[in-house]
Design an enzyme around this catalytic site. Structure first.
Site, PDB file in Angstrom:
ATOM      1  N   GLY A  44       0.962  -1.369   0.058  1.00 37.71           N
ATOM      2  CA  GLY A  44      -0.115   0.261  -0.292  1.00 37.71           C
ATOM      3  C   GLY A  44       0.694   1.609   0.104  1.00 37.71           C
ATOM      4  CD  GLN A  49       3.192   6.086   2.999  1.00 34.08           C
ATOM      5  OE1 GLN A  49       1.992   5.305   2.426  1.00 34.08           O
ATOM      6  NE2 GLN A  49       3.714   5.430   3.294  1.00 34.08           N
ATOM      7  CB  CYS A  92       5.207   2.465   7.838  1.00 37.38           C
ATOM      8  SG  CYS A  92       4.936   3.601   6.687  1.00 37.38           S
ATOM      9  CG  LEU A  93       6.622   1.311   1.449  1.00 39.18           C
ATOM     10  CD1 LEU A  93       5.582   0.763  -0.003  1.00 39.18           C
ATOM     11  CD2 LEU A  93       7.643   0.122   1.532  1.00 39.18           C
ATOM     12  CG  HIS A 134      -0.645   1.126   6.961  1.00 37.21           C
ATOM     13  ND1 HIS A 134       0.764   0.726   8.623  1.00 37.21           N
ATOM     14  CD2 HIS A 134       0.425   2.177   6.342  1.00 37.21           C
ATOM     15  CE1 HIS A 134       1.851   1.497   8.099  1.00 37.21           C
ATOM     16  NE2 HIS A 134       0.857   2.394   6.387  1.00 37.21           N
ATOM     17  CD  GLU A 135      -1.018   2.667   2.605  1.00 32.80           C
ATOM     18  OE1 GLU A 135      -0.233   3.656   2.730  1.00 32.80           O
ATOM     19  OE2 GLU A 135      -0.482   1.827   3.039  1.00 32.80           O
ATOM     20  CG  HIS A 138       0.021   6.653   5.260  1.00 33.27           C
ATOM     21  ND1 HIS A 138       1.827   7.539   6.053  1.00 33.27           N
ATOM     22  CD2 HIS A 138       0.695   5.584   5.831  1.00 33.27           C
ATOM     23  CE1 HIS A 138       2.272   6.350   6.010  1.00 33.27           C
ATOM     24  NE2 HIS A 138       1.734   5.106   5.520  1.00 33.27           N
TER      25      HIS A 138
HETATM   26 ZN    ZN Z   1       2.861   3.683   6.010  1.00 35.27          ZN
END
Ligand code: ZN
Length: 162
Positions: A44, A49, A92-93, A134-135, A138
């Site tokens: 995701g 991000q 998380c990226l 999670h997304e 963000h």
């Molecule tokens: Zn993330």
């Protein structure tokens, strides 16, 4: 085009995002976000991000197991959270290094629009529910670190790869 992924503690990651407006630009952004997510590799990716603070995320929870299910969520809303919560590991990226144990609703009902303005409403369960929450976080400027106890957060922050 693969876009650079912002890393915590970049302040853009902690700001609430503005509503997304359907446009050719948004479509191009979503395409680049998929490319960036698959290359990372991740399941995701949210627009903030990659430095674009608008309410858009992409996810594909099954592609790593050979069962792709790409979703573009424009202006998503989570309408319902199950009372049942699960604690599971999340990466998380934007926070390279630590995998954190985050409590999430086991199921959510989410409404969103695709890039053509077609509306969807679905009950998400399993990994899709976790990933969507999670997304979605963000888009509100909330990171996994923000959902940890102060002690767990301090440990996770110490594991972040510089
Ligand atoms: Zn993330």
């Amino acid at each position: 085009m693969i876009l650079p992924i912002l890393r915590w503690p970049d302040p853009i990651l902690s700001q609430p995002c503005a509503p997304a407006v359907l446009s050719a630009d948004l479509r191009a952004l979503a395409g680049d976000m998929f490319e960036t997510m698959y290359a990372a590799p991740g399941r995701g990716l949210a627009a903030p991000q990659v430095g674009r603070p608008v309410r858009l995320f992409v996810m594909d929870v099954g592609w790593k197991e050979g069962a792709p299910s790409p979703v573009v969520a424009v202006n998503p809303e989570i309408l319902w959270f199950s009372d049942t919560r699960l604690v599971g590991p999340e990466g998380c990226l934007s926070i390279p290094g630590p995998t954190t144990m985050v409590a999430r609703a086991e199921a959510v009902r989410m409404r969103w629009s695709d890039l053509d303005g077609v509306a969807y409403e679905e009950l998400l369960t399993g990994l899709a529910a976790i990933c969507a929450q999670h997304e979605y976080d963000h888009l509100d400027g909330v990171l996994t670190l923000d959902r940890l106890s102060p002690e767990a957060r301090a440990l996770a922050e110490a594991e972040v790869v510089a």
